[in-house]
Structure formats: structure tokens, C-alpha cells
Design an enzyme around this catalytic site. Sequence first.
Site, PDB file in Angstrom:
ATOM      1  N   HIS A 139       0.438  -8.340 -11.165  1.00  0.00           N
ATOM      2  CA  HIS A 139       1.884  -8.143 -11.154  1.00  0.00           C
ATOM      3  C   HIS A 139       2.601  -9.205 -10.331  1.00  0.00           C
ATOM      4  O   HIS A 139       3.801  -9.449 -10.508  1.00  0.00           O
ATOM      5  CB  HIS A 139       2.208  -6.754 -10.604  1.00  0.00           C
ATOM      6  CG  HIS A 139       3.424  -6.127 -11.218  1.00  0.00           C
ATOM      7  ND1 HIS A 139       4.548  -6.845 -11.573  1.00  0.00           N
ATOM      8  CD2 HIS A 139       3.704  -4.839 -11.550  1.00  0.00           C
ATOM      9  CE1 HIS A 139       5.449  -6.025 -12.085  1.00  0.00           C
ATOM     10  NE2 HIS A 139       4.965  -4.807 -12.080  1.00  0.00           N
ATOM     11  N   SER A 140       1.906  -9.865  -9.415  1.00  0.00           N
ATOM     12  CA  SER A 140       2.532 -10.944  -8.640  1.00  0.00           C
ATOM     13  C   SER A 140       2.880 -12.131  -9.525  1.00  0.00           C
ATOM     14  O   SER A 140       3.696 -12.973  -9.142  1.00  0.00           O
ATOM     15  CB  SER A 140       1.607 -11.395  -7.512  1.00  0.00           C
ATOM     16  OG  SER A 140       0.378 -11.881  -8.027  1.00  0.00           O
TER      17      SER A 140
END
Length: 472
Positions: A139-140
Site C-alpha cells: 500500500h505504500s
Amino acid sequence: MERLSGMDASFLYTETPTGHMHVTGVIIIDAAEMSGGYSFERMVEMIEQRLHRLPPFRRRLVEVPLSFDHPVWIEDPDFDITNHMHRVTWPAPGRPQELAQLVGDLMSRPLDRHRPLWEMWVAEGGEKGRVALVSKIHHSAIDGVTGADLLSQLFDLEPEAAPVEPPEEPWEPEPVPTETQLLVDAIAARVRDPWRAARAARRTVNSLTSVVGTVMNRGEERSPAMPFTGPRTLFTGSLSPDRAVAFGKAPLEDLKVVKNVYGCKLNDVVLATCSMALRTYHESHGEIPDKPLLIMCPVSTHSPEGQGTNQVSSMAVRLPVHMADPVDQLLEIFEDTKVAKEMQSAMGADMLSDITQFAPPVLFNQAMRLYTRSGLADRHAPVQNGVISNVPGPPIPMWVVGAPVLAVYPLGPLIEGAGLNITVVSNMGRMDIGIVADRAFAPDIWVLAGYWEDAVKELRERAEIEADQESG
């Protein structure tokens, strides 16, 4: 070398051994229709030809010594696609249920932070010649909007698509910076902008003041949904690392009919059908909550001025699972989302990102791990009961290497204390739903997808009856 924004880095800091922060996507294709015949090698070649369109696929994470600042991305000098593309068998007899079991197993494993933060598993052997592409991306590196854009790079608009244009400039890997270089660069960034943390802290205080003012000034009006107000449910508690997955689909037209009859938003209909399905699921387990669930809905805040990949805020909405009537649930959600949008606007787009700017990264991460290890989520009221996302997808037919795309199922991460994530994507005239739960809480989560499909049908039937009564 590119430093992560505070929001992007927050998904690294909140990751724990039981809370993996990767986003998963499942694309099912009809490989039997693939021109020239299917092979795993063709799938690898397809990704290789498009790497210049998929920037996160060759970026590697490098941590700053002493966690002095957020990590940086570099173009990985050791990139090897064979470390990321894997071949696996779709379990017999090759139905979606068996694929969901496989995907749940794959989601239960964290990504290797020493390599670019993605993997793709090609599952072969589905019924009727179907093949599934199962992608995991941290998700980063992506959010809902950038994830959809990334996914679109894998699709073609016709079976016999033109060859992919090569990049204008050849890709250049970067050497891994030394600890000294990383530390010096981080210190220089702080020197260039010494008041970054102070500004973030001030904005956070202003946002909190705005939120409190919005709540206090409502008087007799409907109050906004607030954290810690949801009930304990089947999905509440400290997470295990194991995930269970389910897929479902419904005609997009059914949801649009409901939207038009009752004058609400499509997202309200999505939330209402999820509420109906969750009521049925809890009822089947003998415990219908006596008050609404508290659900967090991600909201994109993308703008040209935005920083980082993840530009997202969150909207808290109540799901009235305690109500028996589907239309009552829909109308209640319609009113609640109006208030939720006011709160989300008062909070501001940068509040979550700002918090990570003045909270020391190492303390942020250690606090999350301590919270997880101590099992505190089992001892207090849940912060929230789950996450529900509604993501726009491609409205027209798509192909992958000449094979028709049959379904696209997005799957999001779980947040400590709330073992449920539901993501719905509009896709070629359908709504495809991906459901993720903690397997320890809900090993039978597959039935929830069926309850959602039934809820869509029931709500459309009610809408048609309403429309007939008004026209008659």
C-alpha cells in the site's frame, strides 16, 4: 532516489506480523480464447514489456538509519522479474471458491522488503480454461486511484492489440546508497525545511479543532459517526496473520436502478447492500448487532498539488445492520453519508499524513507492534468495524495478451482490531466485489459474497415495486 511522503510511509509503519499492508488484485481471464495459445512465459513477457509503465515494479525500499526520516525509493540495481512472477496451480476442481482459498493463503504472507514490493502469481487450471493473475503490491506504493491506473496498464482494448511502445529513455538502475549517504540526505532535508514537523503539528491541531467544532455546532441535527462507537462483532478483535477471501458479482444496472428510484448515490447503494449482507451473515451466526456498525470508507483526495502516491482521506459511516427493512437501511445510510462528508471535509485531506510528519517513525512502528502483541484490540471498544471501498473500474471490455478479462476482484488490507475489508469495483457493466476477513474470525466468509448478491437483487425488486407504485 525519492523519499516517501508521510502518508505513503504510514503504511510501512502500521504494518505488523499479523497486519500485512499489501493490496491484492485478482484478474480472471479466459485463457482458452488467447490468440496463439496460453503460456506462462507469455504472461511474464507481457509484464516485462510494460515495466516502464509500471514504475513501482522496479523501485526498492531503503530504510534511513536510526529512522531519522521516512524511507526512500531507489531504482533497484538487482531487479530480476523471476523474483516476482510465480506460477501456481488453481486448485481442483477450478471453481472461484478454490481460487479464493489460494488467494487467501497468498495474502497471508508478507512481502519481502529487500526487493520491490510486489509479487504476481499466475494461477493455471481453472475450469473452462480460465487463468487468474493474482497481484500483491504494498500500500505504500499504490492507493485506490493509482492502483486502478496501474492495473489498466495490463489491459488492452482489443484482442489483437498493437505492440507496446518502448520507453523513450532506457531504464537506469541506481546504486544502493550507503548508510552515511542516507543519513546525510535525511539531515539535509530537515535543514532545508526545519519547520516541516511544526507545520504538520499545527495543521493537525487545526484539523482537530475543525472536527470538534463541526460536532459541537450540529445542535439537534444528526451527529456524525465517531470512532469507538461501533459494537463488538464476529469480526472484532486482535488479528491473526491468516486471511479468508470471497468473490461476488452483480449487474451494475441493478444498483443504478436503486440509486435512481431513491435519489441517492451509487456509493449509498453499495453500502446498503453490504449492510444487508452483513445483517444476514450475523443473523446466520445467531447474533445481530443491536446498533450500527462503524465503517471507514477511503476517499480519494488526489490533486496535482498533492504529495506522494497515497492521497486519501477517510469517511466514517454507520451501517444500520440492526434495522430489518432494506429500504430503511438504504435511506438511513443516505442521510448518514451526508454528515460523514461534512466530517471528512472538516478533517482535511492532509491530517493522516501530517501525523506521521511529527510522530517519530520508529516510535510509530513500535507502538503499533506493541498494540498488536499485547492484544489490546480484544479489551476495548473497536475503533471501527471494518473498511468498505467503492472503486471505479473499466466500463468497456478488456483483454490481457488476447484473452478476454472475465472479472476483476480488488482486495484490501485489514486494520488491527477489525477483521473485515470489502472492496467493490465497477467493471464492464458489473460490480465485482472482493471480501477479505481474518480467517480466525470468519472461515466461512464465502457465504457473505452470496448474501451480498442476494441483497442487490432484493433491493432492486423493492425499487421496482416503489417505481411501479409511483407511476400507477
